[in-house]
Design a protein around this motif. Structure first.
Motif, PDB file in Angstrom:
ATOM      1  N   ARG A  12       0.614  -0.692  -0.153  1.00  0.00           N
ATOM      2  CA  ARG A  12       0.124  -0.111   0.031  1.00  0.00           C
ATOM      3  C   ARG A  12       0.584   1.194   0.162  1.00  0.00           C
ATOM      4  N   SER A  13       1.693   1.532   0.304  1.00  0.00           N
ATOM      5  CA  SER A  13       3.044   2.375   0.687  1.00  0.00           C
ATOM      6  C   SER A  13       3.686   2.911  -0.550  1.00  0.00           C
ATOM      7  N   ARG A  14       3.668   1.756  -0.487  1.00  0.00           N
ATOM      8  CA  ARG A  14       4.572   1.914  -2.144  1.00  0.00           C
ATOM      9  C   ARG A  14       4.108   1.675  -3.129  1.00  0.00           C
ATOM     10  N   LEU A  15       3.113   1.737  -3.707  1.00  0.00           N
ATOM     11  CA  LEU A  15       1.983   2.664  -4.518  1.00  0.00           C
ATOM     12  C   LEU A  15       1.177   3.786  -4.567  1.00  0.00           C
ATOM     13  N   ALA A  16       1.261   4.250  -3.018  1.00  0.00           N
ATOM     14  CA  ALA A  16       1.126   5.951  -2.438  1.00  0.00           C
ATOM     15  C   ALA A  16       2.580   6.746  -3.164  1.00  0.00           C
ATOM     16  N   VAL A  17       4.164   5.549  -2.928  1.00  0.00           N
ATOM     17  CA  VAL A  17       4.892   6.578  -3.022  1.00  0.00           C
ATOM     18  C   VAL A  17       5.190   7.003  -4.903  1.00  0.00           C
ATOM     19  N   ALA A  18       4.531   5.918  -5.083  1.00  0.00           N
ATOM     20  CA  ALA A  18       4.276   5.607  -7.357  1.00  0.00           C
ATOM     21  C   ALA A  18       3.760   6.351  -7.619  1.00  0.00           C
ATOM     22  N   ARG A  19       3.055   6.676  -6.943  1.00  0.00           N
ATOM     23  CA  ARG A  19       1.527   8.071  -7.012  1.00  0.00           C
ATOM     24  C   ARG A  19       1.871   8.930  -6.497  1.00  0.00           C
ATOM     25  N   LYS A  20       2.008   9.245  -5.610  1.00  0.00           N
ATOM     26  CA  LYS A  20       3.257  10.325  -5.629  1.00  0.00           C
ATOM     27  C   LYS A  20       4.334  11.028  -6.780  1.00  0.00           C
ATOM     28  N   MET A  68       3.841  14.494  -9.460  1.00  0.00           N
ATOM     29  CA  MET A  68       5.207  14.663  -9.818  1.00  0.00           C
ATOM     30  C   MET A  68       5.125  15.811 -10.500  1.00  0.00           C
ATOM     31  N   ARG A  69       5.088  14.736 -12.254  1.00  0.00           N
ATOM     32  CA  ARG A  69       3.990  14.846 -13.242  1.00  0.00           C
ATOM     33  C   ARG A  69       3.414  15.250 -13.870  1.00  0.00           C
ATOM     34  N   PHE A  70       2.393  14.868 -13.296  1.00  0.00           N
ATOM     35  CA  PHE A  70       1.108  15.743 -13.375  1.00  0.00           C
ATOM     36  C   PHE A  70       0.697  16.411 -12.731  1.00  0.00           C
ATOM     37  N   PRO A  71       0.818  17.284 -12.582  1.00  0.00           N
ATOM     38  CA  PRO A  71       1.025  18.319 -11.203  1.00  0.00           C
ATOM     39  C   PRO A  71      -1.086  18.958 -11.369  1.00  0.00           C
ATOM     40  N   ASN A  72      -1.637  18.922 -12.480  1.00  0.00           N
ATOM     41  CA  ASN A  72      -3.059  19.522 -12.932  1.00  0.00           C
ATOM     42  C   ASN A  72      -3.614  18.429 -12.554  1.00  0.00           C
ATOM     43  N   ASP A  73      -3.164  17.656 -12.615  1.00  0.00           N
ATOM     44  CA  ASP A  73      -4.247  16.443 -12.267  1.00  0.00           C
ATOM     45  C   ASP A  73      -4.398  15.275 -10.895  1.00  0.00           C
ATOM     46  N   ASP A  74      -5.604  15.037 -10.905  1.00  0.00           N
ATOM     47  CA  ASP A  74      -5.420  14.290  -9.282  1.00  0.00           C
ATOM     48  C   ASP A  74      -5.365  12.170 -10.008  1.00  0.00           C
ATOM     49  N   VAL A  75      -3.991  12.080  -9.689  1.00  0.00           N
ATOM     50  CA  VAL A  75      -4.368  10.326  -9.768  1.00  0.00           C
ATOM     51  C   VAL A  75      -3.930   9.651  -8.684  1.00  0.00           C
ATOM     52  N   THR A  76      -4.442   9.968  -7.301  1.00  0.00           N
ATOM     53  CA  THR A  76      -5.017   9.489  -6.265  1.00  0.00           C
ATOM     54  C   THR A  76      -5.229   8.108  -6.090  1.00  0.00           C
ATOM     55  N   THR A  77      -6.267   7.640  -7.322  1.00  0.00           N
ATOM     56  CA  THR A  77      -6.566   6.995  -7.361  1.00  0.00           C
ATOM     57  C   THR A  77      -6.229   5.869  -8.521  1.00  0.00           C
ATOM     58  N   LEU A  78      -5.829   6.321  -9.262  1.00  0.00           N
ATOM     59  CA  LEU A  78      -5.201   5.721 -10.087  1.00  0.00           C
ATOM     60  C   LEU A  78      -3.702   4.375 -10.081  1.00  0.00           C
ATOM     61  N   SER A  79      -4.727   3.380 -10.807  1.00  0.00           N
ATOM     62  CA  SER A  79      -4.205   2.206 -10.738  1.00  0.00           C
ATOM     63  C   SER A  79      -2.805   2.090 -11.577  1.00  0.00           C
ATOM     64  N   MET A  80      -1.446   1.106 -10.781  1.00  0.00           N
ATOM     65  CA  MET A  80      -0.298   1.364 -11.619  1.00  0.00           C
ATOM     66  C   MET A  80      -0.292   1.036 -13.532  1.00  0.00           C
ATOM     67  N   GLN A  81      -1.127   0.406 -13.725  1.00  0.00           N
ATOM     68  CA  GLN A  81      -1.419   0.188 -15.536  1.00  0.00           C
ATOM     69  C   GLN A  81      -2.332   1.524 -16.077  1.00  0.00           C
ATOM     70  N   LYS A  82      -2.518   2.014 -15.403  1.00  0.00           N
ATOM     71  CA  LYS A  82      -3.416   2.805 -15.577  1.00  0.00           C
ATOM     72  C   LYS A  82      -2.254   4.344 -16.015  1.00  0.00           C
ATOM     73  N   LEU A  83      -1.791   4.619 -14.876  1.00  0.00           N
ATOM     74  CA  LEU A  83      -0.008   5.574 -14.324  1.00  0.00           C
ATOM     75  C   LEU A  83       0.196   5.203 -15.867  1.00  0.00           C
ATOM     76  N   ARG A  84       1.222   3.987 -15.932  1.00  0.00           N
ATOM     77  CA  ARG A  84       2.182   4.093 -17.193  1.00  0.00           C
ATOM     78  C   ARG A  84       1.739   4.127 -18.240  1.00  0.00           C
ATOM     79  N   GLY A  85       0.191   4.065 -18.731  1.00  0.00           N
ATOM     80  CA  GLY A  85      -0.623   4.452 -19.830  1.00  0.00           C
ATOM     81  C   GLY A  85      -0.381   5.408 -19.551  1.00  0.00           C
ATOM     82  N   LYS A  86      -0.936   6.315 -18.732  1.00  0.00           N
ATOM     83  CA  LYS A  86      -0.590   7.695 -18.763  1.00  0.00           C
ATOM     84  C   LYS A  86       0.303   8.476 -18.848  1.00  0.00           C
TER      85      LYS A  86
END
Length: 316
Positions: free
Chosen positions: A115-123, A127-145
């Motif tokens: 859980r904390s590892r995912l939180a750091v990855a989202r953090k 930092m690369r998407f300061p205007n978007d909320d990525v706190t609920t996205l999965s790693m798969q969606k984050l990689r695609g984004k």
């Protein structure tokens, strides 16, 4: 026995990591020590490099370094990266400048829990998407984004500079086989990796405990460097190729441009702050080591005390 050269500096005498120069690349040279400086000699002459002001020393082919020089680099907290021809392959050595395990312990705690590892990855993605909320996205969606963002960066840099772009190609065994823009990107990314490694090691974190990348001894270096590619190494590479001549050494020109970009953008100071924020360590937290003994019941105990058994068989 008589000792030569300057005494080993105290931690308080060394330059803080964010106040240092970023990196120095050397090849076909002999490195020795004279007092508190690295003596660099080649066919052109001799120069002296103060060891305490360099973050990372990149040593290319043809470098001959003495034991005394390596001793000074270690004492000064300088990261040393041995790189192959054109900087394609790298091997690293270094020790934390502050001799503290505070960031390493924080990193290990965050890494060891899903859980904390995912939180750091989202953090890090945030930092690369300061205007978007990525706190609920999965790693798969984050990689695609992130993939879409990087493709857009390449396209926009191609349009800005007029440099033709198709796709990223990288052959570690044949640097010359790549197109000029891919050669420049390789050289630029290697410089950024070197600086990222230097900051991570100097601050006492682990290069291998990555939150996005995994399974490699430099996983966290790749995590960390990815935060800055879109604003440093990618535009620098396109600028170099756009202005290059037919007989220009792309790798050398790119390294020089990256050095200037690091200094002008004050990236080193920002990296130190970002690293602490990623690992949840306060900016005001001391960076000096405080060696203690661990106890599962009593907490941290004083180091350097002669403990002995009590009459009831315990330890005091």
């Amino acid at each position: 026995m008589e000792k030569f050269g300057a005494k080993k500096p105290e931690l308080s005498e060394l330059s803080r990591i964010h106040d240092r120069l970023t990196f120095l690349y050397l090849e076909h040279a002999k490195l020795d020590r004279q007092d508190s400086a690295i003596r660099v000699s080649d066919a052109r002459g001799v120069v002296f490099v103060p060891a305490a002001i360099i973050s990372v020393l990149m040593l290319g082919p043809g470098v001959d370094v003495t034991h005394r020089a390596m001793e000074l680099m270690g004492d000064a907290g300088m990261a040393v990266v041995w790189v192959g021809e054109r900087g394609v392959r790298q091997y690293a050595h270094g020790r934390a400048l502050n001799h503290s395990s505070r960031l390493l312990e924080a990193q290990a705690r965050l890494f060891s829990n899903q859980r904390s590892r995912l939180a750091v990855a989202r953090k890090m993605y945030q930092m690369r998407f300061p205007n978007d909320d990525v706190t609920t996205l999965s790693m798969q969606k984050l990689r695609g984004k992130e993939g879409a963002r990087v493709r857009q960066v390449y396209r926009l840099e191609s349009e800005r500079t007029g440099v033709s772009w198709t796709r990223r190609e990288y052959n570690p065994d044949n640097f010359e086989a790549s197109s000029p823009i891919n050669q420049a990107l390789t050289a630029a990314h290697q410089a950024l990796y070197g600086l990222s490694y230097s900051v991570i090691m100097a601050m006492g974190a682990s290069a291998g405990l990555g939150f996005v990348h995994t399974g490699h001894d430099l996983s966290f270096v790749y995590d960390f460097a990815d935060l800055y590619k879109a604003e440093t190494s990618i535009p620098v590479a396109f600028d170099i190729v756009a202005a290059s001549t037919a007989d220009e050494d792309i790798a050398r020109s790119t390294r020089l441009a990256m050095r200037d970009a690091f200094v002008d953008g004050k990236l080193l100071r920002r990296m130190v702050s970002d690293l602490k924020a990623i690992l949840g360590v306060s900016e005001t937290t001391t960076e000096v080591s405080n060696l203690s003994l661990w106890d599962d019941r009593l907490g941290l105990q004083e180091f350097g005390v002669q403990y002995h058994e009590t009459e009831v068989g315990g330890i005091e």
